[in-house]
Design a protein around this motif. Structure first.
Motif, PDB file in Angstrom:
ATOM      1  N   LEU A  77      29.115  38.594  41.158  1.00  0.00           N
ATOM      2  CA  LEU A  77      29.687  39.662  41.731  1.00  0.00           C
ATOM      3  C   LEU A  77      28.435  40.401  42.658  1.00  0.00           C
ATOM      4  CD1 LEU A  77      32.145  41.556  39.411  1.00  0.00           C
ATOM      5  CD2 LEU A  77      32.636  40.069  41.003  1.00  0.00           C
ATOM      6  N   ILE A 131      39.322  38.963  38.653  1.00  0.00           N
ATOM      7  CA  ILE A 131      39.449  39.013  40.085  1.00  0.00           C
ATOM      8  C   ILE A 131      40.912  38.399  40.709  1.00  0.00           C
ATOM      9  CG2 ILE A 131      38.617  37.487  41.888  1.00  0.00           C
ATOM     10  CD1 ILE A 131      35.858  37.164  40.599  1.00  0.00           C
ATOM     11  N   VAL A 159      38.387  42.871  42.894  1.00  0.00           N
ATOM     12  CA  VAL A 159      37.845  42.687  41.681  1.00  0.00           C
ATOM     13  C   VAL A 159      38.808  43.971  40.856  1.00  0.00           C
ATOM     14  CG1 VAL A 159      35.995  42.994  39.957  1.00  0.00           C
ATOM     15  CG2 VAL A 159      35.639  41.635  42.055  1.00  0.00           C
ATOM     16  N   LEU A 187      35.909  42.266  47.242  1.00  0.00           N
ATOM     17  CA  LEU A 187      34.503  41.373  47.137  1.00  0.00           C
ATOM     18  C   LEU A 187      34.074  41.147  48.327  1.00  0.00           C
ATOM     19  CD1 LEU A 187      36.045  38.395  45.141  1.00  0.00           C
ATOM     20  CD2 LEU A 187      34.244  39.760  44.323  1.00  0.00           C
TER      21      LEU A 187
END
Length: 416
Positions: free
Chosen positions: A312, A346, A351, A405
């Protein structure tokens, strides 16, 4: 252990687990005292006492004295429990009234047997009904060995006296059995319940200590962060200020440049302190997830973590790491949770972090200045994220944080 204050006025949901168990235990003891008095004293006497003035008078006195004995036992139950749990010292003569009522009831029962006012079974049941209220109190006050020794002596005395009044082998044996039952019931039903309460209170105190340690560790971490930010900058400011003073005394124009540098460092320090206070420094999500699981399990809260933080973006990890840290801290400080789950997944281009626990009242308090729900929403807005929090069932509180994201490359600084 401090005695609970104002427990009568508190709502059931506002009590801790130990308080709920203690209240339920006390209620069971109160009910048990009256149940045996009704089943072993009132019902047999009403149906078996002889319809003569003497037996009727003694039977009426027995029922009245039995009710007074139950009321006295209920009045002394909580002080005796507090004494057993170490909350308060029971006065030496606190059980004298209960003991006198026991002796009075046994004497009336003996008179009923001498008068032949009821059958032998009813007389023995009335004797057992007199033994139980006092035994439930006395079993929590003295050591177990002393209680067993005194119970055995009382059984022998009762068997001898009632055997003299009614010389019947089966009746004498029944007296011994009833005394043994009252003894065992007082030990296993009452003393064991009190011991379980003591263990439960000890576990709850340990959980409170763990929560305080977690809060203290968070304060130490904040102190270290503040020292890291300010320590070097203050040292540089002190050196450059001293240099500027020396240059100014010599009439050197470089003194102005040094003071401009001091001003710049002071402004940078102000921004960095503001970032620390509002918690805008980077937080590693993987470390926060592992730390939350360890701290909650140490506090006796079952914690399940699912999902991986690897891969991430740093700004996403930092924002969600703070959500995990704040939620974990508030589960420890404000809730009464037995289970907590942390799930990271996800969903499309976002997320989603979900923190859910079963502790009623464990919500993060609304407060300004970068704490609670307000502070978390402020951090998530810096990466175009959202936060939802609230109860989703009976005592279940859920915090859901979503961060894209493709969010902003860095957490934006929020000025005060």
């Amino acid at each position: 252990m401090g005695r609970i204050r104002g427990w009568q006025r508190r709502h059931w949901r506002d009590r801790s687990k130990a308080e709920r168990v203690e209240l339920q235990t006390l209620g069971t003891w109160y009910f048990t005292t009256w149940f045996f008095s009704f089943a072993w004293l009132a019902l047999p006497l009403l149906s078996a006492v002889e319809n003569r003035p003497g037996p009727l008078l003694v039977g009426g006195l027995l029922m009245l004295a039995g009710a007074v004995q139950c009321a006295e036992a209920n009045r002394r139950t909580r002080p005796v429990l507090d004494h057993y749990l170490g909350r308060a010292v029971l006065p030496p003569r606190a059980l004298y009234p209960a003991g006198a009522l026991l002796a009075f009831n046994l004497a009336l029962d003996l008179v009923l047997a001498v008068l032949g006012g009821a059958d032998a079974v009813t007389v023995r049941l009335c004797m057992g009904a007199a033994l139980l209220p006092f035994g439930m109190l006395y079993g929590l006050v003295v050591p177990i060995r002393s209680f067993l020794r005194h119970s055995a002596l009382l059984a022998v005395l009762l068997m001898a006296v009632f055997g003299w009044a009614e010389p019947d082998a089966a009746g004498i044996l029944m007296i011994g059995v009833l005394t043994a039952f009252a003894t065992c019931f007082s030990l296993f039903a009452c003393r064991c319940s009190a011991w379980n309460l003591a263990v439960l209170w000890e576990a709850e105190r340990a959980g409170e200590v763990e929560a305080r340690l977690a809060v203290a560790e968070e304060r130490l971490r904040f102190g270290r962060d503040l020292h890291d930010v300010m320590g070097r900058n203050l040292a540089v400011i002190a050196l450059k200020s001293e240099l500027a003073v020396q240059l100014a005394r010599r009439g050197r124009p470089e003194a102005v440049e040094q003071m401009i540098e001091v001003q710049r460092i002071a402004q940078d320090s102000q921004r960095e302190v503001r970032a620390v206070v509002r918690g805008y420094r980077e937080a590693d999500l993987g470390i926060e997830l592992a730390g939350a699981q360890g701290v909650l399990r140490a506090a006796g809260i079952a914690c399940e973590v699912s999902g991986e933080a690897g891969g991430l973006p740093p700004e996403v990890q930092s924002a969600l790491g703070w959500v995990v840290r704040e939620s974990t801290t508030n589960v420890l400080r404000h809730g009464d949770a037995g289970r907590c789950s942390v799930a990271l997944r996800i969903s499309g281009e976002r997320v989603v972090l979900t923190v859910e626990n079963d502790g009623a009242g464990s919500c993060v308090p609304e407060s300004g200045g970068g704490s609670g729900l307000t502070g978390l929403r402020e951090r998530l807005r810096g990466v175009d994220g959202t936060l939802e929090a609230g109860f989703v069932g009976a005592g279940v509180f859920r915090v859901v944080a979503e961060v894209p994201l493709s969010g902003k490359a860095a957490v934006r600084e929020v000025t005060s």
